[in-house]
Design a protein around this motif. Sequence first.
Motif, PDB file in Angstrom:
ATOM      1  N   THR A 503      -8.835  72.470  12.526  1.00  0.00           N
ATOM      2  CA  THR A 503      -9.219  71.064  12.656  1.00  0.00           C
ATOM      3  C   THR A 503      -7.914  70.280  12.693  1.00  0.00           C
ATOM      4  OG1 THR A 503     -11.282  71.389  11.435  1.00  0.00           O
ATOM      5  CG2 THR A 503     -10.419  69.134  11.579  1.00  0.00           C
ATOM      6  N   LEU A 504      -7.674  69.580  13.802  1.00  0.00           N
ATOM      7  CA  LEU A 504      -6.406  68.871  13.977  1.00  0.00           C
ATOM      8  C   LEU A 504      -6.589  67.380  13.729  1.00  0.00           C
ATOM      9  CD1 LEU A 504      -3.410  69.205  14.886  1.00  0.00           C
ATOM     10  CD2 LEU A 504      -4.175  68.526  17.169  1.00  0.00           C
ATOM     11  N   LEU A 505      -5.805  66.836  12.816  1.00  0.00           N
ATOM     12  CA  LEU A 505      -5.797  65.401  12.537  1.00  0.00           C
ATOM     13  C   LEU A 505      -4.666  64.770  13.346  1.00  0.00           C
ATOM     14  CD1 LEU A 505      -6.163  65.551   8.626  1.00  0.00           C
ATOM     15  CD2 LEU A 505      -7.940  65.745  10.382  1.00  0.00           C
ATOM     16  N   CYS A 506      -4.944  63.652  14.005  1.00  0.00           N
ATOM     17  CA  CYS A 506      -3.958  63.022  14.894  1.00  0.00           C
ATOM     18  C   CYS A 506      -3.699  61.580  14.480  1.00  0.00           C
ATOM     19  CB  CYS A 506      -4.474  63.013  16.339  1.00  0.00           C
ATOM     20  SG  CYS A 506      -5.084  64.602  16.924  1.00  0.00           S
ATOM     21  N   GLU A 507      -2.462  61.139  14.624  1.00  0.00           N
ATOM     22  CA  GLU A 507      -2.097  59.751  14.338  1.00  0.00           C
ATOM     23  C   GLU A 507      -0.959  59.352  15.272  1.00  0.00           C
ATOM     24  OE1 GLU A 507      -2.548  56.142  12.974  1.00  0.00           O
ATOM     25  OE2 GLU A 507      -3.753  57.764  12.106  1.00  0.00           O
ATOM     26  N   GLY A 508      -0.999  58.107  15.745  1.00  0.00           N
ATOM     27  CA  GLY A 508       0.033  57.610  16.647  1.00  0.00           C
ATOM     28  C   GLY A 508      -0.569  57.232  17.985  1.00  0.00           C
ATOM     29  N   GLN A 509       0.069  56.272  18.652  1.00  0.00           N
ATOM     30  CA  GLN A 509      -0.464  55.766  19.916  1.00  0.00           C
ATOM     31  C   GLN A 509      -0.538  56.877  20.968  1.00  0.00           C
ATOM     32  OE1 GLN A 509       1.601  52.356  21.374  1.00  0.00           O
ATOM     33  NE2 GLN A 509       0.156  51.972  23.038  1.00  0.00           N
ATOM     34  N   GLY A 510      -1.741  57.132  21.478  1.00  0.00           N
ATOM     35  CA  GLY A 510      -1.950  58.125  22.532  1.00  0.00           C
ATOM     36  C   GLY A 510      -1.949  59.559  22.049  1.00  0.00           C
ATOM     37  N   ALA A 511      -1.874  59.774  20.710  1.00  0.00           N
ATOM     38  CA  ALA A 511      -1.775  61.137  20.181  1.00  0.00           C
ATOM     39  C   ALA A 511      -3.023  61.954  20.496  1.00  0.00           C
ATOM     40  CB  ALA A 511      -1.531  61.104  18.673  1.00  0.00           C
ATOM     41  N   GLU A 512      -4.190  61.354  20.240  1.00  0.00           N
ATOM     42  CA  GLU A 512      -5.447  62.086  20.449  1.00  0.00           C
ATOM     43  C   GLU A 512      -5.654  62.411  21.926  1.00  0.00           C
ATOM     44  OE1 GLU A 512     -10.083  61.738  18.893  1.00  0.00           O
ATOM     45  OE2 GLU A 512      -8.787  59.957  18.898  1.00  0.00           O
ATOM     46  N   GLN A 513      -5.421  61.423  22.787  1.00  0.00           N
ATOM     47  CA  GLN A 513      -5.595  61.633  24.229  1.00  0.00           C
ATOM     48  C   GLN A 513      -4.598  62.672  24.754  1.00  0.00           C
ATOM     49  OE1 GLN A 513      -8.024  60.483  26.226  1.00  0.00           O
ATOM     50  NE2 GLN A 513      -8.883  59.630  24.336  1.00  0.00           N
ATOM     51  N   MET A 514      -3.422  62.672  24.183  1.00  0.00           N
ATOM     52  CA  MET A 514      -2.423  63.637  24.600  1.00  0.00           C
ATOM     53  C   MET A 514      -2.886  65.067  24.278  1.00  0.00           C
ATOM     54  SD  MET A 514       0.253  65.715  23.437  1.00  0.00           S
ATOM     55  CE  MET A 514       0.679  65.035  21.854  1.00  0.00           C
ATOM     56  N   ILE A 515      -3.501  65.269  23.102  1.00  0.00           N
ATOM     57  CA  ILE A 515      -4.020  66.578  22.724  1.00  0.00           C
ATOM     58  C   ILE A 515      -5.143  67.011  23.672  1.00  0.00           C
ATOM     59  CG2 ILE A 515      -5.245  67.894  20.931  1.00  0.00           C
ATOM     60  CD1 ILE A 515      -2.306  67.508  20.315  1.00  0.00           C
ATOM     61  N   PHE A 516      -6.032  66.057  24.007  1.00  0.00           N
ATOM     62  CA  PHE A 516      -7.103  66.375  24.960  1.00  0.00           C
ATOM     63  C   PHE A 516      -6.506  66.882  26.278  1.00  0.00           C
ATOM     64  CE2 PHE A 516      -9.967  63.007  22.808  1.00  0.00           C
ATOM     65  CZ  PHE A 516     -10.453  63.964  21.923  1.00  0.00           C
ATOM     66  N   GLY A 517      -5.480  66.182  26.723  1.00  0.00           N
ATOM     67  CA  GLY A 517      -4.832  66.570  27.971  1.00  0.00           C
ATOM     68  C   GLY A 517      -4.105  67.894  27.841  1.00  0.00           C
ATOM     69  N   ALA A 518      -3.445  68.085  26.687  1.00  0.00           N
ATOM     70  CA  ALA A 518      -2.665  69.313  26.473  1.00  0.00           C
ATOM     71  C   ALA A 518      -3.556  70.548  26.512  1.00  0.00           C
ATOM     72  CB  ALA A 518      -1.926  69.227  25.143  1.00  0.00           C
ATOM     73  N   PHE A 519      -4.773  70.424  25.946  1.00  0.00           N
ATOM     74  CA  PHE A 519      -5.681  71.573  25.903  1.00  0.00           C
ATOM     75  C   PHE A 519      -6.740  71.522  27.014  1.00  0.00           C
ATOM     76  CE2 PHE A 519      -3.712  71.742  21.756  1.00  0.00           C
ATOM     77  CZ  PHE A 519      -3.610  73.103  21.517  1.00  0.00           C
ATOM     78  N   HIS A 520      -6.503  70.623  27.988  1.00  0.00           N
ATOM     79  CA  HIS A 520      -7.345  70.525  29.193  1.00  0.00           C
ATOM     80  C   HIS A 520      -8.814  70.342  28.865  1.00  0.00           C
ATOM     81  CE1 HIS A 520      -3.699  71.809  31.168  1.00  0.00           C
ATOM     82  NE2 HIS A 520      -3.696  72.942  30.457  1.00  0.00           N
ATOM     83  N   MET A 521      -9.086  69.405  27.984  1.00  0.00           N
ATOM     84  CA  MET A 521     -10.464  69.103  27.612  1.00  0.00           C
ATOM     85  C   MET A 521     -10.993  67.985  28.500  1.00  0.00           C
ATOM     86  SD  MET A 521     -10.197  69.084  23.455  1.00  0.00           S
ATOM     87  CE  MET A 521      -9.567  70.463  22.513  1.00  0.00           C
ATOM     88  N   GLU A 522     -12.168  68.168  29.054  1.00  0.00           N
ATOM     89  CA  GLU A 522     -12.816  67.110  29.822  1.00  0.00           C
ATOM     90  C   GLU A 522     -13.387  66.093  28.840  1.00  0.00           C
ATOM     91  OE1 GLU A 522     -12.543  66.981  32.960  1.00  0.00           O
ATOM     92  OE2 GLU A 522     -11.696  68.992  33.219  1.00  0.00           O
ATOM     93  N   ASN A 523     -13.748  64.927  29.324  1.00  0.00           N
ATOM     94  CA  ASN A 523     -14.243  63.859  28.456  1.00  0.00           C
ATOM     95  C   ASN A 523     -15.436  64.302  27.621  1.00  0.00           C
ATOM     96  OD1 ASN A 523     -12.300  62.107  29.262  1.00  0.00           O
ATOM     97  ND2 ASN A 523     -13.526  61.167  30.888  1.00  0.00           N
ATOM     98  N   GLU A 524     -16.392  65.003  28.279  1.00  0.00           N
ATOM     99  CA  GLU A 524     -17.602  65.428  27.565  1.00  0.00           C
ATOM    100  C   GLU A 524     -17.254  66.462  26.504  1.00  0.00           C
ATOM    101  OE1 GLU A 524     -21.866  67.608  28.499  1.00  0.00           O
ATOM    102  OE2 GLU A 524     -20.764  66.695  30.140  1.00  0.00           O
ATOM    103  N   GLU A 525     -16.390  67.391  26.902  1.00  0.00           N
ATOM    104  CA  GLU A 525     -15.948  68.432  25.956  1.00  0.00           C
ATOM    105  C   GLU A 525     -15.138  67.812  24.829  1.00  0.00           C
ATOM    106  OE1 GLU A 525     -13.371  72.625  25.947  1.00  0.00           O
ATOM    107  OE2 GLU A 525     -13.315  71.280  27.687  1.00  0.00           O
ATOM    108  N   ALA A 526     -14.305  66.829  25.181  1.00  0.00           N
ATOM    109  CA  ALA A 526     -13.476  66.160  24.184  1.00  0.00           C
ATOM    110  C   ALA A 526     -14.335  65.464  23.138  1.00  0.00           C
ATOM    111  CB  ALA A 526     -12.556  65.153  24.852  1.00  0.00           C
TER     112      ALA A 526
END
Length: 558
Positions: A503-526
């Motif tokens: 379980t990854l906790l994220c903090e910082g501007q764009g941090a969460e979206q960056m992780i979604f992109g890094a692990f290639h998660m689509e919006n629904e999957e995200a």
Amino acid sequence: MDDYNKEKTIVIGHKNPDTDSICSAICYANLKAALTGKEFQPGRAGQVNEETQFVLNYFGVEAPQLIEHVKTEVRDIEIRKIKGVNRNISLKKAWNTMQEANAVTLPAVTEDNVLEGLITVSDIAQSYMNVYDSSILSKANTQYSNMIETLEGALVVGDENAYFDKGKVLIAAANPDMMEFYINKNDLVILGNRYESQLCAIEMEAACIIVCEGAGVSLTIRKLAQERGCTVISTPYDTYTAARLVNQSMPISYFMKTENLITFDETDVIDEIKDVMASKRHRDFPILDRDGKYKGMISRRNLLGARGKSLILVDHNERSQAVNGVENARIMEIIDHHRLGTIETIAPVFFRNQPLGCTATIIYQMYQEAGIPVEKKIAGLLCSAIISDTLLFRSPTCTQVDKKAALKLAEIAGIKPEDYAVDMFSAGSNLKNKTEEEIFYQDFKRFTAGKISFGVGQISSLNGQELEQLKGKLTSYLKKAYQSHSVDMMFFMLTNILTESTTLLCEGQGAEQMIFGAFHMENEEASQKSDTEGVIELPGVVSRKKQLVPMIVLALQE
């Protein structure tokens, strides 16, 4: 480094050390000492966590010394071992001692080496050049033993340990009739071999007579001097020379500086004392040890040859993860299994970096390559480190080399890896009495990718319920930690060893979206992977080094 001439190298892991960092430092220091016969000291750049403490306790090994920084200290440079002297020695003896030691400053110390004062060549020169009145010898409270030594004389009557502390000094050049008018009680009289002059001085209650040119002292004079309490000293020098030399018998205590002495501790950092030394006219400064006792002297010239501490880095090569002051140290070697980071060295170093699951595996290889037998305790520490770093071979960082090494080491250490791992991980997961801050920094590292910096902490546990309870606490603490660090993003991994997920906790501007992109998660999957804002479920992800950090770096570089 208590002795400049005895080279010592510190073997140390990263800040917020994990089991691999601590165990590798201990084991590699042991190997280097066995190979070279020199001194290698294992160190740690932070507190020992529960898991590592369990390992150390299990194998009966002490934790390495905490090294708060490796900045160059006074004890790292050559301290001149100028021996301290007694405050009562004569100016002449002090001068001779300085000449022999090629020193311009002498420290006066007590019997147990406590610094009392400093006497310099300049102080002695001024004592000769200044015009003193004839009572200076008594004002300085001069011991008769000093006069005997300075005048190369002999004690005829009296106690050499007594002091001349009253009266003036005079030369008996006139006849005895005239002497009666200028000799007062307690005076010191320098005279020749004239019996009448000696008798007159004693009868006038002189405290001391100095008989020159090796003249004999009659039995009558000796007896009378003893009765009247008059000290009698014989010297081979003439009256002029004796008068000139006698002032050199004064104790240094009268002339030495005793107040507002500028001293440095052996643990003072060189960069912090340079300005102090430059602003003072003194050439030499006394050094005190950790007990406040005098140890030696340093001058500004000594700073020119200052050498940084010798270091071997294990389990890291990022400057942000290294012990404070690493930029001042002389890095000798780096043994690591992480990506290449930002450590810069002044000179070429031995650098061994292998794509293995644990630094301890590399160190085990080095034991084998050197033909050094691995003793039981060392085997236990190395095996524990591999089990910890590879999550008992579950981590994608684990290689067959790691597993093979761990099983062999477990055999030497006399442990069953599966049973031992459960106890070790359980000890590390004992977070009940810890604050959020202690849990957060138990295993925290900083990284940089271009101009972006980020921090990643991690807790691994066998207890999924415990991790779920921590999620709420650490989510709020993550915001606080993010504010206190100069980083662009902050992450924390709550890793379940049994389910092999994080379980990854994220903090910082764009941090969460960056992780979604890094692990290639689509919006629904995200949205499915993130029940709460700033919280992302990452199944199959357990390794910070091999799975999370590389993905973040790649995403930031795009």
